[in-house]
Write a protein that holds these residues in place. Structure first.
Motif, PDB file in Angstrom:
ATOM      1  N   PRO A   1      28.384  32.723  32.240  1.00  0.00           N
ATOM      2  CA  PRO A   1      30.226  33.024  32.102  1.00  0.00           C
ATOM      3  C   PRO A   1      31.114  32.785  33.534  1.00  0.00           C
ATOM      4  CG  PRO A   1      28.991  35.155  31.983  1.00  0.00           C
ATOM      5  CD  PRO A   1      27.860  33.677  31.047  1.00  0.00           C
ATOM      6  N   ASP A   2      32.115  32.527  33.550  1.00  0.00           N
ATOM      7  CA  ASP A   2      32.480  32.470  35.364  1.00  0.00           C
ATOM      8  C   ASP A   2      33.362  33.821  34.631  1.00  0.00           C
ATOM      9  OD1 ASP A   2      34.631  32.388  33.308  1.00  0.00           O
ATOM     10  OD2 ASP A   2      35.384  30.526  33.737  1.00  0.00           O
ATOM     11  N   ASP A   3      33.896  34.517  35.722  1.00  0.00           N
ATOM     12  CA  ASP A   3      34.848  35.467  36.172  1.00  0.00           C
ATOM     13  C   ASP A   3      35.823  35.790  35.029  1.00  0.00           C
ATOM     14  OD1 ASP A   3      33.508  35.802  38.218  1.00  0.00           O
ATOM     15  OD2 ASP A   3      34.742  36.016  39.323  1.00  0.00           O
TER      16      ASP A   3
ATOM     17  N   ILE B   1      37.940  48.971  35.408  1.00  0.00           N
ATOM     18  CA  ILE B   1      36.673  48.312  35.476  1.00  0.00           C
ATOM     19  C   ILE B   1      36.430  47.172  35.165  1.00  0.00           C
ATOM     20  CG2 ILE B   1      34.997  49.289  33.254  1.00  0.00           C
ATOM     21  CD1 ILE B   1      35.386  51.370  34.159  1.00  0.00           C
ATOM     22  N   LEU B   2      37.206  46.796  34.825  1.00  0.00           N
ATOM     23  CA  LEU B   2      36.604  45.102  34.252  1.00  0.00           C
ATOM     24  C   LEU B   2      36.126  44.178  34.843  1.00  0.00           C
ATOM     25  CD1 LEU B   2      39.090  44.035  30.721  1.00  0.00           C
ATOM     26  CD2 LEU B   2      36.357  45.128  30.805  1.00  0.00           C
ATOM     27  N   PRO B   3      37.886  44.367  35.939  1.00  0.00           N
ATOM     28  CA  PRO B   3      36.793  43.558  37.682  1.00  0.00           C
ATOM     29  C   PRO B   3      35.463  43.573  38.196  1.00  0.00           C
ATOM     30  CG  PRO B   3      39.401  44.453  37.716  1.00  0.00           C
ATOM     31  CD  PRO B   3      38.884  44.640  36.096  1.00  0.00           C
ATOM     32  N   TYR B   4      35.811  45.377  38.221  1.00  0.00           N
ATOM     33  CA  TYR B   4      34.652  45.797  38.695  1.00  0.00           C
ATOM     34  C   TYR B   4      33.016  45.608  38.698  1.00  0.00           C
ATOM     35  CZ  TYR B   4      31.434  49.183  40.785  1.00  0.00           C
ATOM     36  OH  TYR B   4      30.492  50.487  41.459  1.00  0.00           O
ATOM     37  N   LEU B   5      32.605  45.839  37.063  1.00  0.00           N
ATOM     38  CA  LEU B   5      32.181  45.550  36.385  1.00  0.00           C
ATOM     39  C   LEU B   5      31.538  43.992  37.005  1.00  0.00           C
ATOM     40  CD1 LEU B   5      32.116  47.109  32.887  1.00  0.00           C
ATOM     41  CD2 LEU B   5      31.114  47.463  35.439  1.00  0.00           C
TER      42      LEU B   5
END
Length: 224
Positions: A153-155, A177-181
């Protein structure tokens, strides 16, 4: 679900299942599934790591074609002539290697399905040249099959997967949370599933919401 996304990401629906997110990591495979009538020799092997969406896309294809779906491990006991009366999808085809009755069944299913003018989809974790098949005629036919790859998977895809996994558990983590993880976790589908499950369990056991601080602790623990 699509309206909640903070990025422009197309969605595919699969036979009453969850939405399938299209991103650069899987776009080629999705295009091949949708353009199934153009497959060379009417057959395709869909290759990808566990959790990459092979089963989901198999069901997408089945909804497009009316295909029957069967696990490779069940082929030896199946009615091959009956299966070959229409399009067929064989899941986890690489697991059949070394199983003589299974290899024979797949060989006959391959030949009969194509002879009847139908299409054949197979899924596997690796390309056929890495399958230790004992039946030479089956090996040659599998290795001559067009491949479609589901990449790591990419970002964008990873963020979409995390969002879906949280939503499946009726969780609403804080927005950062999503971008951090996605930036800090191992880039795999299995890791995403384990990470969300661990965060869910941690939130339940502590009675606290999922925050960046909690996510950092969980990531550190998973890295040990």
């Amino acid at each position: 679900m699509g309206e909640q996304l903070s990025f422009d990401l197309p969605v595919r629906a699969a036979l009453g299942r969850e939405d399938f997110y299209v991103a650069p990591a899987n776009a080629q495979a999705v295009a091949m599934i949708e353009d199934w009538q153009g497959w060379p020799s009417r057959k395709l092997v869909l290759v990808g790591p566990p959790g990459a969406g092979k089963t989901h896309l198999t069901h997408v294809w089945a909804s497009l074609t009316g295909a029957l779906i069967i696990a490779a491990r069940d082929l030896a006991e199946a009615d091959i002539a009956d299966l070959a009366r229409g399009p067929v999808a064989v899941e986890d085809a690489d697991e059949i290697a070394g199983n003589a009755p299974g290899e024979e069944a797949l060989f006959h299913l391959h030949n009969l399905t194509l002879a009847e003018g139908h299409s054949l989809l197979l899924t596997a974790e690796t390309a056929p040249n890495f399958w230790p098949l004992a039946l030479p005629d089956l090996a040659s036919r599998m290795q001559a099959t067009t491949l479609a790859h589901l990449r790591a998977p990419d970002d964008t895809l990873l963020a979409a997967l995390l969002m879906k996994l949280f939503a499946d558990r009726q969780l609403s983590p804080s927005p950062e949370i999503l971008p951090y993880l996605a930036r800090r976790m191992d880039r795999s589908f299995d890791t995403a599933r384990r990470l969300v499950a661990t965060l869910d369990a941690t939130a339940l056991s502590t009675g606290r919401p999922i925050t960046r601080a909690m996510a950092a602790k969980v990531l550190d623990k998973m890295a040990e």
